[in-house]
Design a protein around this motif. Structure first.
Motif, PDB file in Angstrom:
ATOM      1  N   ARG A 139      25.690 -97.743  16.088  1.00  0.00           N
ATOM      2  CA  ARG A 139      24.193 -97.827  16.430  1.00  0.00           C
ATOM      3  C   ARG A 139      23.646 -96.393  15.851  1.00  0.00           C
ATOM      4  O   ARG A 139      24.403 -95.503  15.759  1.00  0.00           O
ATOM      5  CB  ARG A 139      23.950 -97.915  17.937  1.00  0.00           C
ATOM      6  N   ALA A 140      22.257 -96.503  15.540  1.00  0.00           N
ATOM      7  CA  ALA A 140      21.909 -95.372  14.708  1.00  0.00           C
ATOM      8  C   ALA A 140      21.805 -94.198  15.846  1.00  0.00           C
ATOM      9  O   ALA A 140      22.121 -92.942  15.530  1.00  0.00           O
ATOM     10  CB  ALA A 140      20.437 -95.630  14.261  1.00  0.00           C
ATOM     11  N   VAL A 141      21.651 -94.554  17.213  1.00  0.00           N
ATOM     12  CA  VAL A 141      21.727 -93.223  18.098  1.00  0.00           C
ATOM     13  C   VAL A 141      22.951 -92.733  18.230  1.00  0.00           C
ATOM     14  O   VAL A 141      23.241 -91.457  18.312  1.00  0.00           O
ATOM     15  CB  VAL A 141      21.183 -93.767  19.463  1.00  0.00           C
ATOM     16  N   GLU A 142      24.103 -93.315  18.189  1.00  0.00           N
ATOM     17  CA  GLU A 142      25.515 -92.921  18.105  1.00  0.00           C
ATOM     18  C   GLU A 142      25.484 -92.106  16.703  1.00  0.00           C
ATOM     19  O   GLU A 142      26.222 -90.892  16.731  1.00  0.00           O
ATOM     20  CB  GLU A 142      26.216 -94.035  18.094  1.00  0.00           C
ATOM     21  N   ARG A 143      25.173 -92.401  15.743  1.00  0.00           N
ATOM     22  CA  ARG A 143      25.442 -91.687  14.359  1.00  0.00           C
ATOM     23  C   ARG A 143      24.546 -90.509  14.508  1.00  0.00           C
ATOM     24  O   ARG A 143      25.010 -89.572  13.992  1.00  0.00           O
ATOM     25  CB  ARG A 143      24.866 -92.651  13.219  1.00  0.00           C
ATOM     26  N   ILE A 144      23.274 -90.449  15.046  1.00  0.00           N
ATOM     27  CA  ILE A 144      22.567 -89.227  15.052  1.00  0.00           C
ATOM     28  C   ILE A 144      23.157 -88.349  15.863  1.00  0.00           C
ATOM     29  O   ILE A 144      23.116 -87.031  15.870  1.00  0.00           O
ATOM     30  CB  ILE A 144      21.040 -89.492  15.186  1.00  0.00           C
ATOM     31  N   GLU A 145      23.636 -88.723  17.324  1.00  0.00           N
ATOM     32  CA  GLU A 145      24.366 -87.732  17.865  1.00  0.00           C
ATOM     33  C   GLU A 145      25.648 -87.239  17.290  1.00  0.00           C
ATOM     34  O   GLU A 145      25.877 -86.102  17.404  1.00  0.00           O
ATOM     35  CB  GLU A 145      24.628 -88.510  19.191  1.00  0.00           C
ATOM     36  N   TYR A 146      26.090 -88.144  16.657  1.00  0.00           N
ATOM     37  CA  TYR A 146      27.375 -87.608  15.763  1.00  0.00           C
ATOM     38  C   TYR A 146      27.178 -86.443  14.659  1.00  0.00           C
ATOM     39  O   TYR A 146      27.519 -85.237  14.771  1.00  0.00           O
ATOM     40  CB  TYR A 146      28.190 -88.877  14.998  1.00  0.00           C
ATOM     41  N   VAL A 147      26.124 -86.777  13.973  1.00  0.00           N
ATOM     42  CA  VAL A 147      25.417 -85.946  13.024  1.00  0.00           C
ATOM     43  C   VAL A 147      25.123 -84.603  13.535  1.00  0.00           C
ATOM     44  O   VAL A 147      25.536 -83.413  12.978  1.00  0.00           O
ATOM     45  CB  VAL A 147      24.360 -86.527  12.307  1.00  0.00           C
ATOM     46  N   THR A 148      24.459 -84.351  14.628  1.00  0.00           N
ATOM     47  CA  THR A 148      24.167 -83.476  15.329  1.00  0.00           C
ATOM     48  C   THR A 148      25.324 -82.506  15.646  1.00  0.00           C
ATOM     49  O   THR A 148      25.113 -81.458  15.499  1.00  0.00           O
ATOM     50  CB  THR A 148      23.342 -83.684  16.765  1.00  0.00           C
ATOM     51  N   ARG A 149      26.094 -83.169  16.477  1.00  0.00           N
ATOM     52  CA  ARG A 149      27.489 -82.350  16.930  1.00  0.00           C
ATOM     53  C   ARG A 149      28.155 -81.998  15.729  1.00  0.00           C
ATOM     54  O   ARG A 149      28.341 -80.868  15.597  1.00  0.00           O
ATOM     55  CB  ARG A 149      28.620 -83.459  17.538  1.00  0.00           C
ATOM     56  N   ARG A 150      28.379 -82.506  14.574  1.00  0.00           N
ATOM     57  CA  ARG A 150      29.123 -82.086  13.491  1.00  0.00           C
ATOM     58  C   ARG A 150      28.273 -80.986  12.708  1.00  0.00           C
ATOM     59  O   ARG A 150      28.931 -80.174  12.231  1.00  0.00           O
ATOM     60  CB  ARG A 150      29.282 -83.214  12.615  1.00  0.00           C
ATOM     61  N   THR A 151      26.952 -81.092  12.763  1.00  0.00           N
ATOM     62  CA  THR A 151      25.962 -80.243  12.190  1.00  0.00           C
ATOM     63  C   THR A 151      26.429 -78.924  12.892  1.00  0.00           C
ATOM     64  O   THR A 151      26.372 -77.709  12.331  1.00  0.00           O
ATOM     65  CB  THR A 151      24.516 -80.421  12.313  1.00  0.00           C
ATOM     66  N   ALA A 155      28.139 -78.154  21.329  1.00  0.00           N
ATOM     67  CA  ALA A 155      27.478 -79.141  20.473  1.00  0.00           C
ATOM     68  C   ALA A 155      26.996 -80.313  21.455  1.00  0.00           C
ATOM     69  O   ALA A 155      26.080 -80.741  21.215  1.00  0.00           O
ATOM     70  CB  ALA A 155      28.439 -79.675  19.400  1.00  0.00           C
ATOM     71  N   ASP A 156      28.045 -80.483  22.435  1.00  0.00           N
ATOM     72  CA  ASP A 156      27.553 -81.761  23.467  1.00  0.00           C
ATOM     73  C   ASP A 156      26.448 -81.121  24.181  1.00  0.00           C
ATOM     74  O   ASP A 156      25.686 -82.099  24.303  1.00  0.00           O
ATOM     75  CB  ASP A 156      28.721 -82.002  24.467  1.00  0.00           C
ATOM     76  N   THR A 157      26.096 -79.806  24.574  1.00  0.00           N
ATOM     77  CA  THR A 157      24.975 -79.481  25.269  1.00  0.00           C
ATOM     78  C   THR A 157      23.720 -79.761  24.564  1.00  0.00           C
ATOM     79  O   THR A 157      22.903 -79.984  25.089  1.00  0.00           O
ATOM     80  CB  THR A 157      25.139 -78.100  25.629  1.00  0.00           C
ATOM     81  N   ILE A 158      23.860 -79.372  23.079  1.00  0.00           N
ATOM     82  CA  ILE A 158      22.796 -79.507  22.454  1.00  0.00           C
ATOM     83  C   ILE A 158      22.423 -81.017  22.273  1.00  0.00           C
ATOM     84  O   ILE A 158      21.236 -81.323  22.277  1.00  0.00           O
ATOM     85  CB  ILE A 158      23.019 -79.045  21.027  1.00  0.00           C
ATOM     86  N   VAL A 159      23.308 -81.917  22.003  1.00  0.00           N
ATOM     87  CA  VAL A 159      22.981 -83.281  22.017  1.00  0.00           C
ATOM     88  C   VAL A 159      22.558 -83.799  23.417  1.00  0.00           C
ATOM     89  O   VAL A 159      21.502 -84.649  23.300  1.00  0.00           O
ATOM     90  CB  VAL A 159      24.375 -84.038  21.627  1.00  0.00           C
ATOM     91  N   ARG A 160      22.798 -83.405  24.312  1.00  0.00           N
ATOM     92  CA  ARG A 160      22.443 -83.759  25.800  1.00  0.00           C
ATOM     93  C   ARG A 160      21.066 -83.329  25.672  1.00  0.00           C
ATOM     94  O   ARG A 160      20.354 -84.295  26.205  1.00  0.00           O
ATOM     95  CB  ARG A 160      23.216 -83.174  26.926  1.00  0.00           C
ATOM     96  N   LEU A 161      20.705 -82.030  25.634  1.00  0.00           N
ATOM     97  CA  LEU A 161      19.498 -81.663  25.695  1.00  0.00           C
ATOM     98  C   LEU A 161      18.381 -82.359  24.819  1.00  0.00           C
ATOM     99  O   LEU A 161      17.244 -82.649  25.275  1.00  0.00           O
ATOM    100  CB  LEU A 161      19.342 -79.936  25.559  1.00  0.00           C
TER     101      LEU A 161
END
Length: 198
Positions: A81-93, A182-188
């Motif tokens: 799903r797009a939300v999973e992909r954007i969260e992944y991209v954010t973490r990896r960024t 990275a997880d903290t940024i994704v959650r926020l």
């Protein structure tokens, strides 16, 4: 500051020195003389490796951009799903930023004064556009709120991620919570953007 010996210099070690000096002095404020002194080698030795400081800048920002764009091609950014992909991209960024901190710092400081800087800014806009498309897809799939402007959300998201260059400094053994950064940024970022019940 210790300087390297002539016989130990490689294009990669020269690039490392150049990025440090560019980040300290600013690209425009750095001369070949500054680079020569910081590297402990003659200007002619630098020219043996590169055509000039703009080539060093291009190599440096390319390293940062290549890392960021590579994230978009990873399976986690391509499937689901797009939300999973954007969260992944954010973490990896965040991971790329932490791993390539001096190079990403330099990338984020270019202002468009040279051809290389304009090229880098265009590539950054392209990256941001691809992220915005993922956010828009997550809205279309009903996973993110539709009442949030996507362009604004993209800027705020990367404003948060990119702010790491101002305060994050790798420490021997890390600092408490570094592995969760990275997880903290994704959650926020995404808990406030999730559609109700998602």
């Amino acid at each position: 500051m210790t300087t390297a010996k002539r016989d130990t210099y490689t294009p990669e070690t020269l690039l490392t020195v150049a990025v440090r000096v560019f980040n300290e002095r600013g690209y425009d404020g750095t001369s070949m003389e500054h680079l020569s002194r910081a590297a402990g080698i003659s200007k002619s030795s630098i020219y043996h490796h590169v055509a000039g400081k703009e080539e060093l800048l291009r190599r440096a920002v390319s390293r940062a951009l290549d890392g960021l764009f590579a994230v978009l091609d990873e399976p986690g950014a391509q499937r689901g799903r797009a939300v999973e992909r954007i969260e992944y991209v954010t973490r990896r960024t965040v991971d790329v930023l932490m791993a390539e901190l001096p190079y990403v710092t330099l990338l984020l400081r270019v202002r468009g004064n040279t051809q290389t800087e304009r090229w880098a800014l265009e590539r950054r806009r392209e990256f941001d556009q691809r992220v915005a498309e993922l956010l828009q897809a997550a809205v279309a799939e009903g996973d993110l709120r539709a009442d949030v402007d996507i362009r604004l959300a993209t800027r705020l998201l990367f404003g948060m991620v990119n702010s790491l260059v101002e305060w994050y400094r790798p420490q021997p053994g890390g600092f408490p919570g570094e592995e969760q950064l990275a997880d903290t940024i994704v959650r926020l970022a995404f808990e406030g953007m999730r559609a109700n019940g998602r």
